[in-house]
Design a protein around this motif. Sequence first.
Motif, PDB file in Angstrom:
ATOM      1  N   SER A 109       0.751  -4.765  -2.310  1.00 44.68           N
ATOM      2  CA  SER A 109      -0.557  -4.767  -2.973  1.00 44.68           C
ATOM      3  C   SER A 109      -1.650  -5.141  -1.969  1.00 44.68           C
ATOM      4  N   PRO A 110      -2.603  -4.236  -1.721  1.00 42.23           N
ATOM      5  CA  PRO A 110      -3.635  -4.502  -0.724  1.00 42.23           C
ATOM      6  C   PRO A 110      -4.801  -5.307  -1.288  1.00 42.23           C
ATOM      7  N   CYS A 111      -5.527  -5.931  -0.388  1.00 39.19           N
ATOM      8  CA  CYS A 111      -6.735  -6.673  -0.748  1.00 39.19           C
ATOM      9  C   CYS A 111      -7.822  -6.334   0.260  1.00 39.19           C
ATOM     10  N   ILE A 112      -8.876  -5.700  -0.202  1.00 39.14           N
ATOM     11  CA  ILE A 112     -10.003  -5.345   0.652  1.00 39.14           C
ATOM     12  C   ILE A 112     -11.029  -6.470   0.614  1.00 39.14           C
ATOM     13  N   SER A 122      -2.837   6.427   1.956  1.00 31.72           N
ATOM     14  CA  SER A 122      -1.737   7.003   2.733  1.00 31.72           C
ATOM     15  C   SER A 122      -0.389   6.401   2.360  1.00 31.72           C
ATOM     16  N   ARG A 123      -0.399   5.352   1.535  1.00 25.19           N
ATOM     17  CA  ARG A 123       0.828   4.644   1.170  1.00 25.19           C
ATOM     18  C   ARG A 123       1.126   4.805  -0.315  1.00 25.19           C
ATOM     19  N   GLU A 124       2.289   4.314  -0.726  1.00 23.90           N
ATOM     20  CA  GLU A 124       2.645   4.390  -2.140  1.00 23.90           C
ATOM     21  C   GLU A 124       1.621   3.616  -2.978  1.00 23.90           C
ATOM     22  N   ARG A 125       1.398   4.093  -4.195  1.00 20.19           N
ATOM     23  CA  ARG A 125       0.428   3.429  -5.059  1.00 20.19           C
ATOM     24  C   ARG A 125       0.924   2.032  -5.447  1.00 20.19           C
ATOM     25  N   PRO A 126       0.101   1.024  -5.258  1.00 18.90           N
ATOM     26  CA  PRO A 126       0.565  -0.367  -5.425  1.00 18.90           C
ATOM     27  C   PRO A 126       0.521  -0.849  -6.865  1.00 18.90           C
ATOM     28  N   LEU A 127       1.217  -1.950  -7.100  1.00 12.66           N
ATOM     29  CA  LEU A 127       1.189  -2.601  -8.405  1.00 12.66           C
ATOM     30  C   LEU A 127      -0.196  -3.191  -8.677  1.00 12.66           C
ATOM     31  N   ALA A 128      -0.853  -3.713  -7.641  1.00 12.85           N
ATOM     32  CA  ALA A 128      -2.182  -4.291  -7.805  1.00 12.85           C
ATOM     33  C   ALA A 128      -3.028  -3.974  -6.584  1.00 12.85           C
ATOM     34  N   LEU A 129      -4.343  -3.929  -6.797  1.00 18.77           N
ATOM     35  CA  LEU A 129      -5.297  -3.750  -5.707  1.00 18.77           C
ATOM     36  C   LEU A 129      -6.464  -4.689  -5.956  1.00 18.77           C
TER      37      LEU A 129
END
Length: 461
Positions: free
Chosen positions: A217-220, A356-363
Amino acid sequence: MHNQNSLALAGLMREYFDRGQTLEPGRRAAALRRLRRELIAREAELCEAVSADFGRGAFDTVTCELMQVREEIDTALRNLARWAAPQKAEGGLWNFPSCAAVCPQPRGVVLILSPWNYPILLALAPLVGAVAAGNCVLLRPSQRTANTARAIEGLLRASFPAGWAAAVLGGHAVSDRLLTGRFDLIFFTGSALVGRRVMRAAAEQLTPVVLELGGKSPCIVDETAEIESAARRIVWGKFLNAGQTCVAPDYLLVQRPVADRLAEALCREIGRMGYGRPGALPRIITEEHTRRIAELIAGERVIAGGGVFPRERRMEPTILYPVSPDAPCMREEIFGPVLPVLVCDTLDEAVALIRSRERPLALYHFSRDPTRIRRVLRETSAGGGCVNDVILHAASAGLPFGGVGMSGMGRYHGKASFDLFSNPRGLLLKPARLELPLRYPPHGAWKERAVSVFFRRGADG
């Protein structure tokens, strides 16, 4: 109850369900009130069990697990009569005269396979929705948290008749045995690897499956963000439960103008929250898992923490900065107290990396610019998330929770749980005599003209 009796218990539940014991909404509400009462009475026992399993303090167990289960119960009790009532629907012009309704019905006997990281919440939150919808529930808690599993077994035994809801104890052998049985829905929370095994087993009997998985899960953090607030909230969410949270921010994508400031603020917040003290974080679940996380940080630039103690299953809260998108820690979900910080020159670059990556559970996105916030929401896909915070969307019974793509399928919490565990039976009610004869043969020219009028009606609107 163990392996040899697990499928026998499922059979008992089938008989209990077939006798209609769970159909009356009033009985469901009474059962949920018993569960609520036992949950409150056993607060200390449950907290002690989690502490014995992996050293988490009572504050986090109460706030992150018990309070959320209670909210799920209270939400169901407030709304159960309305959720269970038939909902009026449109019958359509072709069916005139008629009435139409959607009638929620329980699916039957459901199997819940729950994980170890939040062993109370992730076992009982779906169970609440399943019971509210009128199902019988067989729960298999994780044996990696064996003390908590036994406490949950006792909790359910005190709250429900054995035919309605119960826990079976055991490891993979019990799960594999259960997956050979017949259930009306399987609810699994865990890794994508095991999720595939569950789906393959369920396919043999065409059993519907709900998968609550994870991912990175990414965090911008863009250049307009409030840095001190962002750092405080990110550190709290990342190192909660020693990073063993499926919706924890797995990595940060920070715009270059604020990257150094954020890195420094993250380090300060670790100190302010006391995470640097020995034993401040819960234990990593296994020694093997601890060594795996240690391998992910080898060779990276560590600006906070970095200490790993596999035999004690402990690890210091660790920040890596800066990190390459191709680093080992960016190739798999970390699921531990390690936070990689990547630097991006533009928001375009951050969005492109996420896409570019798999869709995450959270963003997550920290920003004070509404235009940037709308753009990230529009151009990315995730199961859920927060703006200017982390994790807390998963704590609301009013928000459906689940993944998308490789991070899972199906939604639960609150009304979404009731819907998930229900069969929305569509029903059309027609009067016995009054009807339009248009549908019956023979079909002459006037009928063709009539149906053409029906077909074209409203075509320009």
